[in-house]
Write an enzyme that holds these catalytic residues in place. Structure first.
Site, PDB file in Angstrom:
ATOM      1  N   TYR A  61       0.848  -1.198   0.000  1.00 40.93           N
ATOM      2  CA  TYR A  61       0.000   0.000   0.000  1.00 40.93           C
ATOM      3  C   TYR A  61       0.874   1.235   0.000  1.00 40.93           C
ATOM      4  CZ  TYR A  61      -4.993  -0.159  -0.042  1.00 40.93           C
ATOM      5  OH  TYR A  61      -6.278  -0.225  -0.472  1.00 40.93           O
ATOM      6  N   GLU A  63      -0.501   4.784  -0.641  1.00 39.68           N
ATOM      7  CA  GLU A  63      -1.307   5.983  -0.901  1.00 39.68           C
ATOM      8  C   GLU A  63      -0.454   7.214  -0.690  1.00 39.68           C
ATOM      9  OE1 GLU A  63      -4.725   5.663   1.627  1.00 39.68           O
ATOM     10  OE2 GLU A  63      -5.843   4.508   0.152  1.00 39.68           O
ATOM     11  N   ASP A 207      -4.526  13.946 -25.590  1.00 42.31           N
ATOM     12  CA  ASP A 207      -4.609  12.530 -25.206  1.00 42.31           C
ATOM     13  C   ASP A 207      -3.866  11.734 -26.284  1.00 42.31           C
ATOM     14  OD1 ASP A 207      -5.282   9.901 -24.823  1.00 42.31           O
ATOM     15  OD2 ASP A 207      -7.443  10.242 -24.645  1.00 42.31           O
ATOM     16  N   THR A 233      -2.128   6.345 -22.529  1.00 45.00           N
ATOM     17  CA  THR A 233      -2.040   4.977 -22.045  1.00 45.00           C
ATOM     18  C   THR A 233      -0.580   4.563 -22.200  1.00 45.00           C
ATOM     19  OG1 THR A 233      -2.425   4.098 -24.252  1.00 45.00           O
ATOM     20  CG2 THR A 233      -4.364   4.347 -22.846  1.00 45.00           C
ATOM     21  N   LYS A 236      -0.329   0.792 -25.593  1.00 43.15           N
ATOM     22  CA  LYS A 236      -0.605   0.768 -27.044  1.00 43.15           C
ATOM     23  C   LYS A 236       0.747   0.830 -27.768  1.00 43.15           C
ATOM     24  CE  LYS A 236      -5.253   2.371 -26.144  1.00 43.15           C
ATOM     25  NZ  LYS A 236      -6.304   3.377 -26.333  1.00 43.15           N
ATOM     26  N   ARG A 242      -0.743  -2.446 -19.198  1.00 43.33           N
ATOM     27  CA  ARG A 242      -2.028  -1.745 -19.338  1.00 43.33           C
ATOM     28  C   ARG A 242      -2.153  -0.686 -18.251  1.00 43.33           C
ATOM     29  NH1 ARG A 242      -6.088  -2.648 -22.269  1.00 43.33           N
ATOM     30  NH2 ARG A 242      -4.922  -4.407 -23.093  1.00 43.33           N
TER      31      ARG A 242
HETATM   32  C1  LIG Z   1      -7.369   3.706 -25.591  1.00 41.48           C
HETATM   33  C2  LIG Z   1      -7.682   5.122 -25.381  1.00 41.48           C
HETATM   34  C3  LIG Z   1      -8.013   5.618 -24.115  1.00 41.48           C
HETATM   35  C4  LIG Z   1      -8.403   4.748 -22.938  1.00 41.48           C
HETATM   36  O1  LIG Z   1      -7.545   3.870 -22.462  1.00 41.48           O
HETATM   37  P1  LIG Z   1      -8.022   2.699 -21.454  1.00 41.48           P
HETATM   38  O2  LIG Z   1      -6.735   2.299 -20.846  1.00 41.48           O
HETATM   39  O3  LIG Z   1      -8.689   1.679 -22.285  1.00 41.48           O
HETATM   40  O4  LIG Z   1      -8.936   3.298 -20.453  1.00 41.48           O
HETATM   41  C5  LIG Z   1      -8.140   6.990 -23.966  1.00 41.48           C
HETATM   42  N1  LIG Z   1      -7.965   7.809 -24.997  1.00 41.48           N
HETATM   43  C6  LIG Z   1      -7.684   7.367 -26.250  1.00 41.48           C
HETATM   44  C7  LIG Z   1      -7.501   8.360 -27.347  1.00 41.48           C
HETATM   45  C8  LIG Z   1      -7.549   6.013 -26.484  1.00 41.48           C
HETATM   46  O5  LIG Z   1      -7.329   5.575 -27.726  1.00 41.48           O
END
Ligand SMILES: *Cc1c(COP(=O)(O)O)cnc(C)c1O
Length: 431
Positions: A61, A63, A207, A233, A236, A242
Site C-alpha cells: 500500500y 497511498e 490525449d 495509455t 498501445k 495496461r
Molecule cells: C485507448 C484510449 C483511451 C483509454 O484507455 P483505457 O486504458 O482503455 O482506459 C483513452 N484515450 C484514447 C484516445 C484512447 O485511444
C-alpha cells in the site's frame, strides 16, 4: 510442445494453486500466438514488464506520493515511482508526471477534474469520427458530468479542419479542448490546436494514448510545449503494461493533477504496474525501440497499400502513423462482416465507424487496422502488404450470408498460418 520459454515456466505456481485459471492464461497465450493481431490499440509487452507486473510490489500500500505517503515501509516503492517519473519526463520532455492512473480513461477523468468544474463545456472529436469515449460521449462520465460539444472531421477531406474547430470553439466557448484520437490515421498539429485554445481561452488537453510511442521517438510532433496537460495509455504503441499517465509543464496544474488522482479518484497506486511502466519507459528511450516504431509505421503503410491494391479505400487516402482506417463499403461489405470473416482466417481487426458513417456502430462501414502488435513479433513490410491484400480478398469474396467463400478462406488461412509460424511470439530469447 518444447518449453524453451520462460513465459510458460512462469505459471508453475498458478498451475498448482488454480489450474482452472492457469489453463485459461495458457489458452490466451496460445490465442495471441495464433492470430495476426491488427487491433491498433494492442501490443505485446516486454517479458521484463510482465515480470514486474507479476511481482511482489502488488502487496504494498502506498497511498500518496514519493516521500509523502500515508503508510510506512515505502522506502523501496518510493524509488520505483521516482524512477518511473524521471524516465517518463525525460522521454517526453516535460517537467511533471503522475504515473499512478490505472488506465487511459482514469487519466482523462483526473485531467478533466484538474482542468474543469462539473458542468463546464469540453470539446473533443466525436466518437464516430475517431474520438474516444472519454472525449465527451453521452454514455461516458465525460459526457454525463461535463457539457460535451463535440467537433467533427471535414466531410470532404476526412481530416481535422482547424478552421471548423475554431468556429465551433468560438461558438461553444469550451473550458477544455481535447486533441488526440483512437481512429485517426494522420498527424495532428498541436500548435494549431493551441492557437485555437488561445483564441477562446481554453485549456489544451492532448490525449496521445495511441501515438505515444511515435511521440517518444520523434516520429510524430510532441504535444509539448503546446499542451497544458497530456494524458496517455502505456499499453498501445508504447508497448508497456495496461495503464495510464498524466504529464504537464505547469507547476500549479501538476499540483491539481496530483490531487485529482489521489485523494480525488484513486486509493493505493498499483506499484507493480508502475514498476512495469518504468520498464517500458526505459525501452522507449532506446535506439532499438525507435527502430521498432519506424518499422511499425512502414508496416502500416505497407498493409494500407496491400488493402488499396486489393480494391479497398483508405480513409484520407493513406496513413502517417501506425494505423489505417478503411472503408469496406466499396466491397459491398460491412465492418462487422469483414471483422468476423477475417477472424476465421486468423486475422484480428475491429469494425470501426468511418467519417460520414451511414450504418450503426454495431455494424459500421469500416475497419481499423494497426501494426504495433505484429511489428513487435517481427512482421516485415512484405508480410504486411500480403496481409493487406488478404483482408481485401476476404472483403471482396463474401457470400450473401456474410461468410467468406470457402476456397478463398482456405488460401488466406494458409498464408496466415505460414506467417505466424515464421514470426513466433514470445519465443526463444525474444524481448
Ligand atoms: C485507448 C484510449 C483511451 C483509454 O484507455 P483505457 O486504458 O482503455 O482506459 C483513452 N484515450 C484514447 C484516445 C484512447 O485511444
Amino acid at each position: 510442445m518444447k518449453v524453451i520459454n520462460k513465459i510458460e515456466n512462469n505459471l508453475k505456481n498458478l498451475h498448482a494453486q488454480d489450474p482452472k485459471i492457469a489453463k485459461l492464461v495458457d489458452q490466451e497465450l496460445d490465442r495471441q500466438r495464433n492470430s495476426i493481431e491488427l487491433i491498433a490499440s494492442e501490443n505485446f509487452t516486454y517479458r521484463g514488464a510482465l515480470e514486474a507486473a507479476g511481482s511482489v510490489l502488488t502487496n504494498k500500500y502506498a497511498e500518496g506520493y514519493p516521500d509523502h505517503r500515508y503508510y510506512g515501509g515505502c522506502e523501496v516503492i518510493d524509488k520505483v515511482e521516482k524512477i518511473a517519473i524521471e524516465r517518463v519526463c525525460k522521454l517526453f520532455g516535460c517537467k511533471y508526471a503522475n504515473v499512478q492512473p490505472h488506465s487511459g480513461s482514469s487519466a482523462n477523468l483526473a485531467a478533466y477534474h484538474a482542468l474543469a468544474n462539473i458542468g463546464d463545456t469540453i470539446m473533443g472529436l466525436a466518437l464516430d469520427n475517431g474520438g474516444h469515449l472519454t472525449h465527451g460521449s453521452p454514455v461516458n462520465f465525460s459526457g454525463i458530468y461535463y457539457d460535451s460539444q463535440s467537433y467533427t472531421l471535414n466531410k470532404e477531406t476526412e481530416q481535422l479542419d482547424y478552421d471548423l474547430i475554431l468556429k465551433q470553439a468560438k461558438k461553444v466557448k469550451p473550458k477544455v479542448i481535447v486533441a488526440g484520437y483512437s481512429a485517426y490515421p494522420r498527424k495532428i498539429s498541436f500548435k494549431k490546436m493551441r492557437d485555437i485554445c488561445n483564441k477562446v481561452g481554453a485549456y489544451l488537453l492532448v490525449d496521445m494514448a495511441h501515438i505515444a510511442g511515435l511521440v517518444a521517438t520523434k516520429q510524430h510532433p510532441n504535444p509539448f510545449p503546446y499542451a497544458h496537460v497530456v494524458t496517455s495509455t502505456t499499453h498501445k504503441t508504447l508497448r508497456g503494461p495496461r495503464s495510464g499517465i498524466i504529464l504537464t509543464n505547469d507547476k500549479e496544474l501538476a499540483k491539481k493533477i496530483n490531487k485529482a488522482v489521489f485523494p480525488g479518484l484513486q486509493g493505493g497506486p498499483l506499484m507493480h504496474i508502475i514498476a512495469a511502466k518504468a520498464v517500458c519507459f526505459k525501452y522507449a528511450a532506446s535506439a532499438e525501440y525507435k527502430n521498432y516504431i519506424k518499422k511499425t509505421m512502414a508496416n502500416a503503410k505497407a498493409i494500407g497499400k496491400g488493402m488499396e491494391d486489393g480494391g479497398l479505400r483508405l480513409i484520407t487516402g493513406g496513413t502517417d502513423n501506425h494505423l489505417c482506417l478503411v472503408d469496406v463499403s466499396v466491397a459491398r461489405a460491412t465492418g462487422k462482416q469483414v471483422e468476423a470473416a477475417c477472424d476465421k482466417a486468423f486475422i484480428t481487426v475491429n469494425k470501426n465507424t468511418i467519417p460520414n458513417e451511414k450504418l450503426s456502430p454495431f455494424v459500421t462501414s469500416g475497419i481499423r487496422v494497426g501494426t504495433p502488435a505484429v511489428t513487435t513479433r517481427g512482421f516485415t513490410e512484405k508480410d504486411c502488404y500480403k496481409v493487406g491484400q488478404n483482408i481485401a480478398k476476404i472483403a471482396f469474396n463474401l457470400n450473401a450470408n456474410g461468410n467468406c467463400k470457402p476456397a478463398v478462406l482456405k488460401e488466406v488461412q494458409k498464408d496466415s498460418k505460414a506467417m505466424l509460424k515464421a514470426r513466433p511470439l514470445y519465443a526463444g530469447s525474444q524481448y
